[in-house]
Design a protein around this motif. Structure first.
Motif, PDB file in Angstrom:
ATOM      1  N   PHE A   1       6.195  13.406  -0.176  1.00 24.79           N
ATOM      2  CA  PHE A   1       6.935  12.334   0.549  1.00 24.79           C
ATOM      3  C   PHE A   1       6.148  11.418  -0.357  1.00 24.79           C
ATOM      4  CE2 PHE A   1      10.776  13.781   2.261  1.00 24.79           C
ATOM      5  CZ  PHE A   1      10.173  14.586   3.420  1.00 24.79           C
TER       6      PHE A   1
ATOM      7  N   TYR B   1       1.216  -1.178  -0.141  1.00 26.95           N
ATOM      8  CA  TYR B   1       0.299   0.484  -0.044  1.00 26.95           C
ATOM      9  C   TYR B   1       0.849   0.908  -0.024  1.00 26.95           C
ATOM     10  CZ  TYR B   1       0.210  -0.783   5.268  1.00 26.95           C
ATOM     11  OH  TYR B   1       0.484  -0.786   6.228  1.00 26.95           O
TER      12      TYR B   1
ATOM     13  N   VAL C   1       3.449  -2.642  17.054  1.00 26.76           N
ATOM     14  CA  VAL C   1       2.309  -3.397  16.524  1.00 26.76           C
ATOM     15  C   VAL C   1       1.101  -3.225  17.104  1.00 26.76           C
ATOM     16  CG1 VAL C   1       3.679  -4.417  14.712  1.00 26.76           C
ATOM     17  CG2 VAL C   1       2.441  -5.425  16.342  1.00 26.76           C
TER      18      VAL C   1
ATOM     19  N   LYS D   1      -3.574   7.914  -1.052  1.00 25.31           N
ATOM     20  CA  LYS D   1      -3.080   6.494  -0.559  1.00 25.31           C
ATOM     21  C   LYS D   1      -3.614   5.648  -1.360  1.00 25.31           C
ATOM     22  CE  LYS D   1      -6.560   5.973   2.435  1.00 25.31           C
ATOM     23  NZ  LYS D   1      -7.299   5.613   4.206  1.00 25.31           N
TER      24      LYS D   1
ATOM     25  N   GLY E   1      14.480  12.810   3.914  1.00 26.44           N
ATOM     26  CA  GLY E   1      13.417  12.168   4.278  1.00 26.44           C
ATOM     27  C   GLY E   1      13.542  11.732   5.896  1.00 26.44           C
TER      28      GLY E   1
ATOM     29  N   LEU F   1       3.295  16.275   8.716  1.00 28.72           N
ATOM     30  CA  LEU F   1       2.829  15.853   7.844  1.00 28.72           C
ATOM     31  C   LEU F   1       1.244  15.374   7.231  1.00 28.72           C
ATOM     32  CD1 LEU F   1       5.747  14.827   7.797  1.00 28.72           C
ATOM     33  CD2 LEU F   1       5.805  13.639   6.035  1.00 28.72           C
TER      34      LEU F   1
ATOM     35  N   ALA G   1       2.207  -6.923  11.427  1.00 28.03           N
ATOM     36  CA  ALA G   1       3.331  -6.122  11.731  1.00 28.03           C
ATOM     37  C   ALA G   1       4.483  -5.123  10.779  1.00 28.03           C
ATOM     38  CB  ALA G   1       4.407  -7.268  12.201  1.00 28.03           C
ATOM     39  N   SER G   2       3.772  -4.730   9.575  1.00 24.89           N
ATOM     40  CA  SER G   2       4.940  -3.510   8.846  1.00 24.89           C
ATOM     41  C   SER G   2       4.277  -2.618   9.515  1.00 24.89           C
ATOM     42  CB  SER G   2       3.186  -4.064   7.834  1.00 24.89           C
ATOM     43  OG  SER G   2       2.182  -2.982   7.795  1.00 24.89           O
ATOM     44  N   LYS G   3       5.283  -2.020   8.779  1.00 21.44           N
ATOM     45  CA  LYS G   3       5.842  -1.055   8.616  1.00 21.44           C
ATOM     46  C   LYS G   3       5.128  -0.006   7.563  1.00 21.44           C
ATOM     47  CE  LYS G   3      10.307  -3.108   7.637  1.00 21.44           C
ATOM     48  NZ  LYS G   3      11.478  -3.137   8.413  1.00 21.44           N
ATOM     49  N   ILE G   4       5.906   1.438   7.878  1.00 13.77           N
ATOM     50  CA  ILE G   4       5.558   2.086   6.844  1.00 13.77           C
ATOM     51  C   ILE G   4       7.255   2.816   6.598  1.00 13.77           C
ATOM     52  CG2 ILE G   4       4.225   4.697   5.416  1.00 13.77           C
ATOM     53  CD1 ILE G   4       2.099   3.893   7.430  1.00 13.77           C
ATOM     54  N   ILE G   5       7.570   3.024   5.704  1.00 17.97           N
ATOM     55  CA  ILE G   5       8.162   3.100   5.102  1.00 17.97           C
ATOM     56  C   ILE G   5       8.640   4.563   4.142  1.00 17.97           C
ATOM     57  CG2 ILE G   5      11.526   2.669   4.163  1.00 17.97           C
ATOM     58  CD1 ILE G   5      10.438   1.728   6.509  1.00 17.97           C
ATOM     59  N   PHE G   6       9.190   5.886   4.360  1.00 19.99           N
ATOM     60  CA  PHE G   6       9.450   6.896   2.938  1.00 19.99           C
ATOM     61  C   PHE G   6      11.087   6.659   2.387  1.00 19.99           C
ATOM     62  CE2 PHE G   6       6.268   9.331   4.938  1.00 19.99           C
ATOM     63  CZ  PHE G   6       5.572   8.829   5.910  1.00 19.99           C
ATOM     64  N   GLY G   7      10.145   8.109   1.323  1.00 20.96           N
ATOM     65  CA  GLY G   7      11.491   7.617  -0.171  1.00 20.96           C
ATOM     66  C   GLY G   7      11.557   9.112   1.636  1.00 20.96           C
ATOM     67  N   SER G   8      12.991   9.623   0.634  1.00 14.43           N
ATOM     68  CA  SER G   8      13.500  10.783   0.754  1.00 14.43           C
ATOM     69  C   SER G   8      13.290  11.781   0.330  1.00 14.43           C
ATOM     70  CB  SER G   8      15.057  10.819   0.559  1.00 14.43           C
ATOM     71  OG  SER G   8      15.577  10.911  -1.171  1.00 14.43           O
ATOM     72  N   GLY G   9      11.942  12.534   0.155  1.00 14.56           N
ATOM     73  CA  GLY G   9      11.707  13.467  -0.492  1.00 14.56           C
ATOM     74  C   GLY G   9      12.278  14.333  -1.747  1.00 14.56           C
TER      75      GLY G   9
ATOM     76  N   TYR H   1       2.926  12.190   1.096  1.00 11.62           N
ATOM     77  CA  TYR H   1       1.981  12.969   2.014  1.00 11.62           C
ATOM     78  C   TYR H   1       2.869  14.685   1.338  1.00 11.62           C
ATOM     79  CZ  TYR H   1       0.726   9.726   5.727  1.00 11.62           C
ATOM     80  OH  TYR H   1       0.061   9.093   6.445  1.00 11.62           O
TER      81      TYR H   1
ATOM     82  N   PHE I   1       1.756   5.567  -0.551  1.00 13.54           N
ATOM     83  CA  PHE I   1       1.238   6.832   0.470  1.00 13.54           C
ATOM     84  C   PHE I   1       2.361   7.912  -0.387  1.00 13.54           C
ATOM     85  CE2 PHE I   1      -0.717   5.008   3.820  1.00 13.54           C
ATOM     86  CZ  PHE I   1       0.062   4.067   4.178  1.00 13.54           C
TER      87      PHE I   1
END
Lengths: 114, 114
Positions: free
Chosen positions: A90, A32, B50, A49, B42, A44, A99-107, A36, A34
């Protein structure tokens, strides 16, 4: 592991021109995704999404993004930018699993030329 | 609506001092995250959770510890602050992965270590 690449550090466009911000992700399953936006000195705000279904998603402020699985991309577009769109954008990726996490790019920093 | 609240908003620490950043959310979200934001890099995930009583390492966990004793709170600790930890710290929360998943962010904590 999840990762996100935003290849453009800084983009300048003229007011009224169209905009496309690039985002490529890496994830083994269906992600999934996003976008921002962050105005200077602010937190943010979610623009849009993608979770599943229609690959073209509409967001706030006239933005849209298209999920292209074959290209592992989720590029953000706007047909006509306004001076108020100047901000940092971003892209982020999460996973359809517990147990997933949200990872961002560097913008990508967007500047608007009058 | 309060959403996600971070305290403090600003802090200056001397090298070697310790401190705890508090994040509180009132949306009954299962997931909570701590990110740091540095120019050109970023948002990088430090630790995340979680659910109550659980924590996991993110991309840049070294030098930080976290605790999630209550569902609504997620604490980030610096045991011995270093200048490299000068950054803006953002907390976020989200529901479990699903159609309504998005991360809601606090306003950030600007930390300077001298």
């Amino acid at each position: 592991a999840q990762s996100v690449t935003q290849p453009d550090i800084h983009i300048t466009v003229s007011e009224g021109a169209s905009l496309e911000l690039r985002c490529n992700y890496s994830y083994g399953a269906t992600p999934y995704l996003f976008w921002y936006v962050q105005s200077p000195g602010q937190g943010l705000q979610l623009l849009l999404k993608y979770f599943s279904g229609d690959t073209l998603v509409q967001g706030i402020k006239g933005f849209e993004a298209e999920f292209k699985r074959s290209q592992s991309s989720f590029n953000l577009r706007k047909p006509s930018v306004h001076w108020s769109d100047a901000a940092e954008y971003f892209c982020a990726v999460g996973a359809h699993s517990s147990a997933s996490k949200i990872i961002f790019g560097s913008g990508t920093r967007l500047s608007i030329r009058p | 609506n309060a959403g996600v609240t971070q305290t403090p908003k600003f802090r200056v620490l001397k090298t070697g001092q310790s401190m705890t950043l508090l994040c509180a959310q009132d949306m009954n979200h299962e997931y909570m995250y701590w990110y740091r934001q540095d120019p050109g890099m970023g948002l990088r995930l430090i630790h995340y959770s979680v659910g109550e009583g659980t924590t996991a390492k993110g991309e840049v966990p070294d030098g930080y510890n976290v605790s999630r004793l209550k569902k609504q709170n997620f604490l980030l600790g610096l045991e011995s602050a270093a200048p490299s930890q000068t950054s803006v710290y953002f907390c976020a929360s989200s529901p479990i992965p699903g159609q309504n998943t998005e991360a809601f962010f606090g306003q950030g904590t600007r930390l300077t270590v001298v």
